[in-house]
Design a protein around this motif. Structure first.
Motif, PDB file in Angstrom:
ATOM      1  N   SER A 109       0.782  -1.288   0.005  1.00 56.27           N
ATOM      2  CA  SER A 109       0.008   0.070   0.016  1.00 56.27           C
ATOM      3  C   SER A 109       0.805   1.255   0.188  1.00 56.27           C
ATOM      4  N   ASP A 110       2.233   1.029  -0.310  1.00 63.61           N
ATOM      5  CA  ASP A 110       2.991   2.254  -0.249  1.00 63.61           C
ATOM      6  C   ASP A 110       3.003   3.028  -1.646  1.00 63.61           C
ATOM      7  N   VAL A 111       3.579   4.391  -1.488  1.00 63.04           N
ATOM      8  CA  VAL A 111       3.179   5.461  -2.808  1.00 63.04           C
ATOM      9  C   VAL A 111       4.593   5.775  -2.909  1.00 63.04           C
ATOM     10  N   TRP A 112       5.090   5.729  -4.155  1.00 61.01           N
ATOM     11  CA  TRP A 112       6.107   6.155  -4.657  1.00 61.01           C
ATOM     12  C   TRP A 112       5.952   7.119  -5.750  1.00 61.01           C
ATOM     13  N   GLU A 113       6.934   8.144  -5.657  1.00 61.36           N
ATOM     14  CA  GLU A 113       6.855   9.302  -6.897  1.00 61.36           C
ATOM     15  C   GLU A 113       8.297   9.252  -7.596  1.00 61.36           C
ATOM     16  N   LEU A 114       8.297   9.246  -8.866  1.00 62.35           N
ATOM     17  CA  LEU A 114       9.452   9.319  -9.846  1.00 62.35           C
ATOM     18  C   LEU A 114       9.338  10.788 -10.557  1.00 62.35           C
ATOM     19  N   ALA A 155      -6.025   5.766   4.270  1.00 62.14           N
ATOM     20  CA  ALA A 155      -5.601   5.279   3.241  1.00 62.14           C
ATOM     21  C   ALA A 155      -5.987   3.812   2.508  1.00 62.14           C
ATOM     22  N   PRO A 156      -5.987   3.406   1.451  1.00 59.81           N
ATOM     23  CA  PRO A 156      -6.543   2.014   1.143  1.00 59.81           C
ATOM     24  C   PRO A 156      -5.704   0.942   1.696  1.00 59.81           C
ATOM     25  N   CYS A 157      -6.203  -0.162   1.795  1.00 59.08           N
ATOM     26  CA  CYS A 157      -5.472  -1.260   2.137  1.00 59.08           C
ATOM     27  C   CYS A 157      -4.421  -1.668   1.090  1.00 59.08           C
ATOM     28  N   GLY A 158      -3.501  -2.506   1.274  1.00 63.64           N
ATOM     29  CA  GLY A 158      -2.622  -3.155   0.289  1.00 63.64           C
ATOM     30  C   GLY A 158      -3.494  -3.986  -0.579  1.00 63.64           C
ATOM     31  N   LEU A 174      -7.360   8.664  -8.625  1.00 63.28           N
ATOM     32  CA  LEU A 174      -8.474   7.821  -8.150  1.00 63.28           C
ATOM     33  C   LEU A 174      -8.269   6.173  -8.398  1.00 63.28           C
ATOM     34  N   ILE A 175      -8.168   5.488  -7.230  1.00 60.99           N
ATOM     35  CA  ILE A 175      -7.710   4.230  -6.962  1.00 60.99           C
ATOM     36  C   ILE A 175      -9.096   3.135  -6.886  1.00 60.99           C
ATOM     37  N   HIS A 176      -9.138   2.403  -7.805  1.00 59.66           N
ATOM     38  CA  HIS A 176     -10.385   1.628  -7.461  1.00 59.66           C
ATOM     39  C   HIS A 176     -10.187   0.095  -7.638  1.00 59.66           C
ATOM     40  N   GLY A 197      -2.302  13.742   0.619  1.00 60.16           N
ATOM     41  CA  GLY A 197      -3.557  13.181   1.590  1.00 60.16           C
ATOM     42  C   GLY A 197      -4.539  12.111   0.958  1.00 60.16           C
ATOM     43  N   TRP A 198      -4.665  11.084   1.662  1.00 60.04           N
ATOM     44  CA  TRP A 198      -5.907  10.160   1.049  1.00 60.04           C
ATOM     45  C   TRP A 198      -7.127  10.635   1.650  1.00 60.04           C
ATOM     46  N   ARG A 199      -8.492  10.043   0.899  1.00 63.28           N
ATOM     47  CA  ARG A 199      -9.505  10.022   1.222  1.00 63.28           C
ATOM     48  C   ARG A 199     -10.383   9.003   0.648  1.00 63.28           C
ATOM     49  N   ARG A 200     -11.462   8.536   1.141  1.00 58.22           N
ATOM     50  CA  ARG A 200     -12.075   7.605   0.735  1.00 58.22           C
ATOM     51  C   ARG A 200     -13.498   8.370  -0.042  1.00 58.22           C
ATOM     52  N   VAL A 201     -13.704   7.787  -1.116  1.00 50.53           N
ATOM     53  CA  VAL A 201     -14.578   8.447  -2.033  1.00 50.53           C
ATOM     54  C   VAL A 201     -15.910   7.816  -1.760  1.00 50.53           C
ATOM     55  N   ALA A 202     -16.902   8.625  -1.400  1.00 46.44           N
ATOM     56  CA  ALA A 202     -18.209   8.274  -1.362  1.00 46.44           C
ATOM     57  C   ALA A 202     -18.832   8.235  -2.756  1.00 46.44           C
ATOM     58  N   THR A 203     -19.637   7.183  -2.880  1.00 46.03           N
ATOM     59  CA  THR A 203     -20.218   7.182  -4.318  1.00 46.03           C
ATOM     60  C   THR A 203     -21.736   7.255  -4.223  1.00 46.03           C
TER      61      THR A 203
END
Length: 244
Positions: A109-114, A155-158, A174-176, A197-203
């Motif tokens: 569940s990690d985040v990397w930037e290049l 944050a989302p789970c792995g 947007l991660i789905h 910053g992460w947030r869960r999106v309500a649909t």
């Protein structure tokens, strides 16, 4: 806003339906055959960046394909992400590649930037090609550097097998969906790549739609932003027996 005459618009559409595949000849150091990798195209630089995947085992190799020169080069940077497959890589509007999640013996569940590094960046972080000709050309090339990003919020789970698209603001991912090792997922999260910053999106159900608040749980699907709305297609769902 560009408006085309009806006849011209139809001609362009017809032309697009006649598109054909062409296998390219290329020079340089090719990636080995693999699956579960990611690829993004950087219009400003005219290259494609290919990262990770499974080449018999998960890898964290990074390759660049220069479209104009039809040339591959392996980029060897300091401090890369861990080996992984089934992750996503998304290009932001300002040219950063953001990698999320994947699988490498565990669900990540990690985040990397290049991103392009300042001119004074340490030599160890400079993109280095693995063959002499490309290395010579690389001397004046754009410098790239990896960094692991510390995020905040919910944050989302792995997971692996998820999708990621860039929102119209050019900075929000947007991660789905995806697979967390025990079940397929139908959740959606937004990551602001300026504040991290992460947030869960309500649909909610779309007007005139099926009445469902979200697609059924799935993994290994694809998603694309079309006009003012995001859309996705395919993947394996639990009823169909899809897996991670």
């Amino acid at each position: 806003e560009l408006r085309l005459p009806g006849q011209l618009a139809m001609f362009l559409l017809a032309s697009s339906l006649l598109a054909t595949w062409t296998e390219l000849s290329a020079n340089g150091s090719w990636p080995t055959p693999r699956h579960g990798h990611s690829a993004v195209f950087c219009p400003r630089r005219g290259w494609m960046l290919l990262f990770g995947g499974n080449a018999f085992d998960p890898t964290n190799q990074l390759f660049r394909f220069d479209v104009a020169r039809s040339e591959w080069a392996q980029l060897k940077l300091a401090g890369p992400p861990s080996k992984r497959e089934g992750h996503t890589a998304t290009l932001t509007a300002d040219g950063r590649m953001v990698v999320f999640g994947g699988y490498s013996g565990k669900f990540l569940s990690d985040v990397w930037e290049l991103a392009e590094a300042p001119a004074a960046a340490a030599e160890d972080g400079v993109a280095a090609a693995d063959d002499g000709a490309a290395a010579a050309a690389n001397a004046s090339a754009v410098r790239l550097a990896w960094r692991r990003v510390e995020t905040s919020g919910e944050a989302p789970c792995g997971r692996d097998g998820h999708s990621s698209v860039l929102a119209p603001d050019g900075a929000t991912l947007l991660i789905h969906g995806g697979f967390d090792g025990s079940r397929q997922l139908s959740d959606t999260y937004a990551l602001d790549t300026t504040s991290w910053g992460w947030r869960r999106v309500a649909t909610s159900p779309a007007v005139g739609g099926s009445g469902e608040e979200a697609p059924p749980a799935r993994c290994m699907h694809c998603a694309a932003w079309v006009g003012g709305e995001g859309g996705e297609d395919g993947g394996g769902d639990e009823e169909a027996g899809g897996g991670g």
